[in-house]
Motif scaffolding. Sequence first.
Motif, PDB file in Angstrom:
ATOM      1  N   ARG A 424      50.610  -6.956 -84.142  1.00 44.40           N
ATOM      2  CA  ARG A 424      50.579  -7.835 -85.591  1.00 44.40           C
ATOM      3  C   ARG A 424      51.690  -8.830 -86.107  1.00 44.40           C
ATOM      4  O   ARG A 424      51.730  -9.236 -86.888  1.00 44.40           O
ATOM      5  CB  ARG A 424      50.963  -6.721 -86.709  1.00 44.40           C
ATOM      6  CG  ARG A 424      49.053  -6.007 -87.044  1.00 44.40           C
ATOM      7  CD  ARG A 424      49.163  -5.399 -88.057  1.00 44.40           C
ATOM      8  NE  ARG A 424      49.554  -3.837 -88.298  1.00 44.40           N
ATOM      9  CZ  ARG A 424      49.391  -2.097 -87.134  1.00 44.40           C
ATOM     10  NH1 ARG A 424      48.216  -2.338 -86.584  1.00 44.40           N
ATOM     11  NH2 ARG A 424      50.365  -1.607 -87.203  1.00 44.40           N
ATOM     12  N   GLY A 425      52.920  -7.829 -85.592  1.00 42.29           N
ATOM     13  CA  GLY A 425      53.877  -8.582 -85.158  1.00 42.29           C
ATOM     14  C   GLY A 425      54.540 -10.058 -84.997  1.00 42.29           C
ATOM     15  O   GLY A 425      54.898 -10.962 -85.935  1.00 42.29           O
ATOM     16  N   VAL A 426      53.662 -10.036 -83.755  1.00 39.58           N
ATOM     17  CA  VAL A 426      53.806 -11.815 -83.071  1.00 39.58           C
ATOM     18  C   VAL A 426      52.597 -12.324 -84.083  1.00 39.58           C
ATOM     19  O   VAL A 426      52.519 -13.795 -83.806  1.00 39.58           O
ATOM     20  CB  VAL A 426      53.243 -11.753 -82.175  1.00 39.58           C
ATOM     21  CG1 VAL A 426      54.055 -10.951 -80.974  1.00 39.58           C
ATOM     22  CG2 VAL A 426      52.303 -10.737 -81.499  1.00 39.58           C
ATOM     23  N   ALA A 427      51.607 -12.058 -84.355  1.00 38.50           N
ATOM     24  CA  ALA A 427      50.281 -12.679 -85.833  1.00 38.50           C
ATOM     25  C   ALA A 427      50.970 -14.216 -86.032  1.00 38.50           C
ATOM     26  O   ALA A 427      50.893 -15.181 -85.754  1.00 38.50           O
ATOM     27  CB  ALA A 427      49.325 -12.031 -85.992  1.00 38.50           C
ATOM     28  N   PRO A 428      52.208 -13.803 -87.088  1.00 38.93           N
ATOM     29  CA  PRO A 428      52.939 -15.071 -87.376  1.00 38.93           C
ATOM     30  C   PRO A 428      53.073 -16.173 -87.384  1.00 38.93           C
ATOM     31  O   PRO A 428      53.357 -17.333 -86.565  1.00 38.93           O
ATOM     32  CB  PRO A 428      52.994 -14.130 -88.207  1.00 38.93           C
ATOM     33  CG  PRO A 428      53.172 -12.859 -88.780  1.00 38.93           C
ATOM     34  CD  PRO A 428      52.348 -12.434 -87.536  1.00 38.93           C
ATOM     35  N   PHE A 429      54.203 -15.919 -85.554  1.00 44.86           N
ATOM     36  CA  PHE A 429      54.299 -17.332 -85.106  1.00 44.86           C
ATOM     37  C   PHE A 429      53.531 -17.291 -84.233  1.00 44.86           C
ATOM     38  O   PHE A 429      54.099 -18.134 -83.832  1.00 44.86           O
ATOM     39  CB  PHE A 429      55.556 -16.298 -84.361  1.00 44.86           C
ATOM     40  CG  PHE A 429      56.708 -15.074 -84.852  1.00 44.86           C
ATOM     41  CD1 PHE A 429      58.446 -15.217 -85.110  1.00 44.86           C
ATOM     42  CD2 PHE A 429      56.684 -13.551 -85.201  1.00 44.86           C
ATOM     43  CE1 PHE A 429      59.027 -15.107 -85.792  1.00 44.86           C
ATOM     44  CE2 PHE A 429      57.911 -13.543 -85.787  1.00 44.86           C
ATOM     45  CZ  PHE A 429      58.977 -13.301 -86.245  1.00 44.86           C
ATOM     46  N   ILE A 430      52.800 -17.213 -83.698  1.00 43.29           N
ATOM     47  CA  ILE A 430      51.553 -16.748 -82.946  1.00 43.29           C
ATOM     48  C   ILE A 430      51.156 -18.636 -84.049  1.00 43.29           C
ATOM     49  O   ILE A 430      50.875 -19.859 -83.824  1.00 43.29           O
ATOM     50  CB  ILE A 430      50.168 -16.245 -83.030  1.00 43.29           C
ATOM     51  CG1 ILE A 430      50.871 -15.313 -82.142  1.00 43.29           C
ATOM     52  CG2 ILE A 430      49.541 -17.444 -82.097  1.00 43.29           C
ATOM     53  CD1 ILE A 430      49.437 -14.727 -81.174  1.00 43.29           C
ATOM     54  N   VAL A 431      51.322 -17.589 -85.590  1.00 43.44           N
ATOM     55  CA  VAL A 431      50.562 -19.641 -86.597  1.00 43.44           C
ATOM     56  C   VAL A 431      51.349 -20.218 -86.041  1.00 43.44           C
ATOM     57  O   VAL A 431      51.472 -21.395 -85.992  1.00 43.44           O
ATOM     58  CB  VAL A 431      49.821 -19.082 -87.385  1.00 43.44           C
ATOM     59  CG1 VAL A 431      49.919 -19.954 -88.721  1.00 43.44           C
ATOM     60  CG2 VAL A 431      48.946 -17.502 -87.518  1.00 43.44           C
ATOM     61  N   LEU A 432      52.868 -20.494 -86.658  1.00 41.89           N
ATOM     62  CA  LEU A 432      53.702 -20.845 -86.098  1.00 41.89           C
ATOM     63  C   LEU A 432      53.662 -22.058 -84.941  1.00 41.89           C
ATOM     64  O   LEU A 432      53.870 -22.548 -85.389  1.00 41.89           O
ATOM     65  CB  LEU A 432      55.184 -19.885 -86.508  1.00 41.89           C
ATOM     66  CG  LEU A 432      55.429 -19.583 -87.786  1.00 41.89           C
ATOM     67  CD1 LEU A 432      56.603 -18.880 -87.939  1.00 41.89           C
ATOM     68  CD2 LEU A 432      55.188 -20.068 -88.833  1.00 41.89           C
ATOM     69  N   GLN A 433      53.458 -21.084 -84.037  1.00 40.65           N
ATOM     70  CA  GLN A 433      53.771 -22.382 -82.699  1.00 40.65           C
ATOM     71  C   GLN A 433      52.051 -23.676 -82.762  1.00 40.65           C
ATOM     72  O   GLN A 433      52.948 -23.928 -82.197  1.00 40.65           O
ATOM     73  CB  GLN A 433      53.555 -21.458 -81.950  1.00 40.65           C
ATOM     74  CG  GLN A 433      54.686 -21.158 -81.682  1.00 40.65           C
ATOM     75  CD  GLN A 433      55.057 -19.349 -80.121  1.00 40.65           C
ATOM     76  OE1 GLN A 433      56.379 -19.368 -80.284  1.00 40.65           O
ATOM     77  NE2 GLN A 433      53.943 -19.807 -79.596  1.00 40.65           N
ATOM     78  N   LEU A 434      51.203 -22.951 -83.587  1.00 44.69           N
ATOM     79  CA  LEU A 434      50.471 -23.646 -83.191  1.00 44.69           C
ATOM     80  C   LEU A 434      50.563 -24.247 -84.303  1.00 44.69           C
ATOM     81  O   LEU A 434      49.784 -25.926 -84.177  1.00 44.69           O
ATOM     82  CB  LEU A 434      48.552 -22.707 -83.584  1.00 44.69           C
ATOM     83  CG  LEU A 434      48.570 -21.537 -82.957  1.00 44.69           C
ATOM     84  CD1 LEU A 434      47.419 -20.851 -82.857  1.00 44.69           C
ATOM     85  CD2 LEU A 434      47.973 -22.582 -81.492  1.00 44.69           C
ATOM     86  N   LEU A 435      50.653 -24.573 -85.138  1.00 40.02           N
ATOM     87  CA  LEU A 435      50.859 -25.532 -86.286  1.00 40.02           C
ATOM     88  C   LEU A 435      52.382 -26.301 -85.804  1.00 40.02           C
ATOM     89  O   LEU A 435      51.572 -27.394 -85.632  1.00 40.02           O
ATOM     90  CB  LEU A 435      51.886 -24.866 -87.079  1.00 40.02           C
ATOM     91  CG  LEU A 435      51.121 -24.050 -88.282  1.00 40.02           C
ATOM     92  CD1 LEU A 435      51.671 -23.657 -88.797  1.00 40.02           C
ATOM     93  CD2 LEU A 435      50.037 -24.851 -89.036  1.00 40.02           C
TER      94      LEU A 435
END
Length: 458
Positions: A424-435
């Motif tokens: 759950r912690g890495v999910a927002p950072f994955i979104v940021l990298q995809l952006l």
Amino acid sequence: MFVELIPILLFVCACGVLLLGYPVAFSLAGTALIFACFGIITGVFDPNLLKALPDRLYGTMTNGTMIAVPLFIFMGVVLEKSRIAEDLLQNMARLCGPLPGGLGVSVILVGMLLAASTGIVGATVVTMGLMSLPTMLKQGYHPSIATGTICATGTLGQIIPPSIALVLLGDILSSANQQAQISLGIFNPTPVSVGDMFIGAIVPGLLLVAMYLVYMMGIAIIRPKWVPPANNLAPIDWPTLVKSLVPPVLLIALVLGSIIRGAATPTEAAGVGALGACLLALSRGQLNLKRLSEISQSSMKITVMVFTILVGASLFSLVFRGFGGEELIHHFFDQLPGGVLMATLLVMVVIFLLGFILDFIEITFVVVPLVAPVLLMMGVDPIWLGIMIALNLQTSFLTPPFGFALFYLRGVAPNEIKTQEIYRGVAPFIVLQLLLIGALALWPSLATWLPSQLNPVP
């Protein structure tokens, strides 16, 4: 028809052997040799092609650019084992910790510097996990925020120069670009250097760090209880902070600045960085014969791993091409609807999925040489392609359930931290990298503008 499928079967068998847990270098070389022997017996593989292997390996080992790899590794190991990052994190925590989310901001900034100095994802994640995770949990940080921040900052070593991944990608893409331009009838190919890759990665790397910081500050505003101010920290000692911050920043700036200004090649700059790291550790009393021996052994192990994989990958790619694999890829991309856009998207998806089972070294040595020449012949910019691959692999290393960074942190995290919380912690950072990947796809100049300004093509 069966002969045309042999390259695909070779690739699938190599991946299967890797999934069984055998060493990467020997899996690639062994599978290639077995298929080559089968091809020679059946008459579908020219044995004379194997005579080119010694020349290819000799050319690789005498490649001046590749000498930068052990030097950058040595520089990173020295900075890691001399406790420079640990002291820097403690002082940055004293500076930013009293603010909501300040400890997370400190981890991101120190992780950025550590990524720039080591360039190795596993070492950065483990080091940051051991140093900062206990402190963040003790200060009341939500476990998912703490673990996600550490995993995300640990993977910055893929994109923040001087990155080992960018050194290897730059060398491979330079050869692929020459091959592609010669195939197009251009016999004076445009050079692509590792320095160009470093310069091209500066803007995307800084953008990604800025996005991480904005996210952390957003959490501090929306969920302040998840990232509370750090208490019971010693007061900030400004002279100590300056002493711990300025030398490593100056060292990294010296290495990158010399490359950007053209005063030194990446190999020469790596030598300066390795010497500077030793002097920095020596000045802090952190370098003695015992520690130097440990540093040398650790650097040697990593270097031998890289070059052993390179030997196996060279044999694999030689046999793959000998069975007509390169022509098969060319034909497949030519027949693919959507042109260069669909071809690039397909390559990125394949690399992303392979990032679950292969490290960046194997992907760089095995996959990139096979697909890059085709994409470059279709007009893709080599610097943009290298940055996209690096960001793509960085995202893959974070993505559950197989991301390497997750495994590294799981190995050093306390037992009370659940694996689901790390996910759950890495999910927002994955979104940021995809952006960021999406932004690079829409505006390639984010990666290509700065190299074109600093090193204009005549």
